[in-house]
Scaffold this active site. Structure first.
Site, short mmCIF file in Angstrom:
data_model
loop_
_atom_site.label_atom_id
_atom_site.label_comp_id
_atom_site.label_asym_id
_atom_site.label_seq_id
_atom_site.Cartn_x
_atom_site.Cartn_y
_atom_site.Cartn_z
N GLU A 1 28.89 9.79 10.68
CA GLU A 1 29.15 9.84 12.12
C GLU A 1 27.85 9.63 12.91
O GLU A 1 26.77 9.89 12.40
CB GLU A 1 29.80 11.18 12.49
CG GLU A 1 31.14 11.40 11.81
CD GLU A 1 31.62 12.83 11.85
OE1 GLU A 1 32.83 13.06 11.73
OE2 GLU A 1 30.77 13.75 12.00
N GLU B 1 36.04 15.39 -1.71
CA GLU B 1 35.24 15.12 -0.51
C GLU B 1 34.34 16.32 -0.24
O GLU B 1 34.83 17.41 0.06
CB GLU B 1 36.15 14.87 0.70
CG GLU B 1 35.39 14.65 2.01
CD GLU B 1 36.31 14.69 3.22
OE1 GLU B 1 35.82 14.41 4.33
OE2 GLU B 1 37.50 15.03 3.06
N GLU C 1 32.64 6.84 14.65
CA GLU C 1 32.64 6.80 13.18
C GLU C 1 33.18 5.45 12.72
O GLU C 1 34.16 4.94 13.28
CB GLU C 1 33.51 7.92 12.61
CG GLU C 1 33.55 7.95 11.09
CD GLU C 1 34.37 9.12 10.55
OE1 GLU C 1 35.14 8.90 9.59
OE2 GLU C 1 34.25 10.23 11.10
N ASP D 1 0.85 -1.20 0.00
CA ASP D 1 0.00 0.00 0.00
C ASP D 1 0.88 1.25 0.00
O ASP D 1 1.46 1.62 1.02
CB ASP D 1 -0.90 -0.03 1.23
CG ASP D 1 -1.71 1.25 1.41
OD1 ASP D 1 -1.73 2.08 0.48
OD2 ASP D 1 -2.29 1.42 2.49
N GLU E 1 34.91 9.59 17.82
CA GLU E 1 35.00 10.90 17.18
C GLU E 1 35.17 12.01 18.22
O GLU E 1 35.26 11.75 19.41
CB GLU E 1 33.76 11.16 16.30
CG GLU E 1 34.04 11.02 14.80
CD GLU E 1 35.05 12.01 14.26
OE1 GLU E 1 35.39 12.99 14.97
OE2 GLU E 1 35.52 11.82 13.13
N ARG F 1 32.10 17.95 2.25
CA ARG F 1 32.05 17.77 3.70
C ARG F 1 30.77 18.30 4.34
O ARG F 1 30.54 18.13 5.54
CB ARG F 1 33.25 18.47 4.34
CG ARG F 1 34.57 17.83 3.97
CD ARG F 1 35.76 18.56 4.58
NE ARG F 1 35.71 18.62 6.03
CZ ARG F 1 36.07 17.63 6.85
NH1 ARG F 1 36.47 16.47 6.34
NH2 ARG F 1 36.01 17.78 8.15
N HIS G 1 30.59 13.22 5.54
CA HIS G 1 31.48 13.65 4.46
C HIS G 1 31.40 12.61 3.33
O HIS G 1 31.49 11.41 3.59
CB HIS G 1 32.91 13.76 4.96
CG HIS G 1 33.04 14.54 6.24
ND1 HIS G 1 33.97 14.25 7.21
CD2 HIS G 1 32.33 15.59 6.71
CE1 HIS G 1 33.85 15.09 8.21
NE2 HIS G 1 32.84 15.91 7.94
N GLU H 1 31.22 9.07 5.03
CA GLU H 1 31.69 8.90 6.41
C GLU H 1 30.57 9.36 7.33
O GLU H 1 30.42 10.54 7.62
CB GLU H 1 32.95 9.72 6.66
CG GLU H 1 34.13 9.36 5.77
CD GLU H 1 35.31 10.28 5.98
OE1 GLU H 1 35.19 11.25 6.77
OE2 GLU H 1 36.35 10.06 5.33
N ARG I 1 40.22 20.80 6.13
CA ARG I 1 38.92 20.36 6.63
C ARG I 1 37.96 21.51 6.96
O ARG I 1 36.86 21.28 7.43
CB ARG I 1 39.11 19.45 7.84
CG ARG I 1 39.62 18.06 7.45
CD ARG I 1 39.96 17.19 8.65
NE ARG I 1 40.16 15.81 8.26
CZ ARG I 1 41.27 15.33 7.72
NH1 ARG I 1 42.29 16.14 7.50
NH2 ARG I 1 41.37 14.06 7.39
#
Length: 472
Positions: A131, A357, A218, A51, A210, A359, A267, A129, A338
């Site tokens: 977390e 990457e 992580e 459904d 982390e 982030r 990330h 990644e 970062r």
């Protein structure tokens, strides 16, 4: 596995039940369980009826009949049920067996097909990644007589003065990166998660505690193709949550469950390949990035204000996306940095590991939609040869948080709220419609659902408002 492999596994492994899984528009999984003796070749031809009106973002009640079509390649044995059960992820079809336009997994498959049809690459690889926090207790309520939330963890810094047996070794605020036992109380739990992930077909690369207090962790697993990685991410969350529950804990992928400490991001590493040839690598160029990679980055950063309506689709997402908590809010790219929205990993990177990457995303995203949207933004950048260097997106190889106010004012930023991100998506979504990957209907439905969530939050009295305004 193919269909014959699945049917053989049911027999040889003495499977009692087969669990068919689908995902709704917002990214929550649902399942229906069928006795194994009732599963045969017809099941993989005709699918399993359900459904659609009962799932968020799907059909209305007068046209609710839908079909869950099993993908045998996703089969794995469920480690959490007593009776031996085989789990299989399904695509969503209309009653005439045509693909359903709002099926998130179907959109991911269409994005991969669109990539191949363009002739740019044969595969897009994604590696998230994701977390998470493992709490020992969570309580929350929202009603006319009061609203609150309360979380607790044996690791939390606020428990240094807890009465009763207290052995210390609490994780300091922003002090949880890589501590050993006994400070890291969850190493054995993460080991167990990794063991079950491996047994379920996901290749684990590493795990660790982390940065945040109160049990942030992580687990990194190996990249795969777009749709398969989205499948793996949902399986990953399923295993993390159930192992946590087994140990009397609760797992959350909320971006910002704790005030004053780091949140949980997702990330997302991305690359394109033509057969075995990596398309993002050019030796000697900036960060060894090819022009194709730079154009892909240009697409990601150009469309980022709209993109995050799909990659960061909760009001809570924007409590993480603030300066000072390792959350990239600035639209620049940089190697090894970062504090940039797009980071180019440079440590121990081979040509085939060359990647970008992004982030900014978090795990409240529906991975099928988020990964597909990122790919479409990147492909739009390649098609239009969008150069991030010419668009004011960097590269910027400095700690952005340490820049002067004048320097910061020259950097473009993400929208400051989900409402702003939805407005950006409303005005910038043509790149998603290319190749009929996304539909206007799905985008409109997404925006409508998310605006309803915003209204629910905005209309709810917040305990902080009592603190700020009660005595005025």
């Amino acid at each position: 596995m193919n269909m014959k492999d699945v049917l053989s596994t049911i027999e040889t492994e003495d499977i009692k039940y087969v669990d068919f899984r689908i995902v709704d528009l917002l990214g929550r999984q649902h399942h229906v369980t069928v006795p194994a003796y009732a599963v045969d070749e017809d099941t993989f031809v005709n699918g399993v009826a359900f459904d659609g009106s009962s799932l968020t973002g799907y059909k209305s009640i007068e046209e609710s009949d839908m079909v869950a079509m099993p993908d045998p390649a996703t089969a794995f044995i469920d480690p959490f049920v007593e009776e031996k059960t085989l789990n299989i992820v399904c695509n969503i079809l209309n009653p005439d067996n045509s693909p359903y336009d709002r099926d998130p997994r179907g959109i991911a498959l269409k994005a991969e097909a669109y990539l191949k049809n363009l002739g740019i690459a044969t595969a897009a690889y994604f590696g998230p990644e994701s977390e998470f926090f493992l709490f020992d207790n969570v309580r929350y309520a929202s009603g006319p007589s009061g609203s609150f939330y309360h979380i607790d963890s044996e690791e939390a810094y606020w428990n240094t003065g807890k009465e009763g047996q207290n052995l210390g070794y609490k994780v300091r605020n922003k002090g949880g990166y890589f501590p050993v036992q006994p400070t890291d109380t969850q190493a054995d739990i993460r080991n167990e998660m990794c063991t079950l992930l491996t047994q379920s077909g996901i290749k684990v690369e590493r795990h660790h505690h982390e940065v945040a207090t109160a049990g942030q962790g992580e687990i990194n697993f190996r990249f795969d193709t777009l749709t398969r990685t989205a499948d793996n991410l949902l399986l990953f969350k399923y295993i993390v949550r159930n192992v946590a529950a087994k140990h009397g804990k609760t797992a959350t992928f909320m971006p910002k469950p704790i005030v004053g400490d780091n949140g949980s991001g997702m990330h997302v590493h991305q690359s394109l390949f033509d057969g075995d040839t990596p398309l993002f690598f050019e030796k000697g160029a900036y960060a060894n990035l090819s022009e194709t990679a730079l154009h892909y980055i240009g697409g990601i950063l150009h469309h980022a204000p709209a993109l995050i309506a799909l990659t960061n689709p909760s009001t809570n997402s924007f409590k993480r996306l603030v300066p000072g908590y390792e959350a990239p809010v600035n639209l620049v790219f940089s190697k090894g940095n970062r504090s940039a929205a797009v980071r180019i990993p440079v440590a121990a990177v081979t040509p085939k590991a060359s990647r970008i990457e992004f982030r900014t995303p978090d795990s409240t995203a529906n991975p099928y939609l988020a990964f597909a949207a990122m790919l479409m933004a990147g492909l739009d950048g390649i098609a239009k040869k969008l150069d991030p260097r010419e668009m004011g997106f960097g590269p910027l190889d400095k700690n952005i948080y340490d820049l002067s106010d004048v320097e910061k004012n020259e950097i473009k930023s993400l929208p400051g709220s989900l409402a702003e991100a939805l407005e950006a998506l409303e005005s910038d979504h043509e790149f998603l419609l290319a190749g009929d990957v996304f539909t206007k209907d799905l985008i409109d439905s997404w925006i409508s659902h998310k605006r309803d969530e915003i209204q629910q939050v905005e209309r709810t009295v917040n305990p902080k408002e009592y603190e700020l305004y009660y005595d005025l």
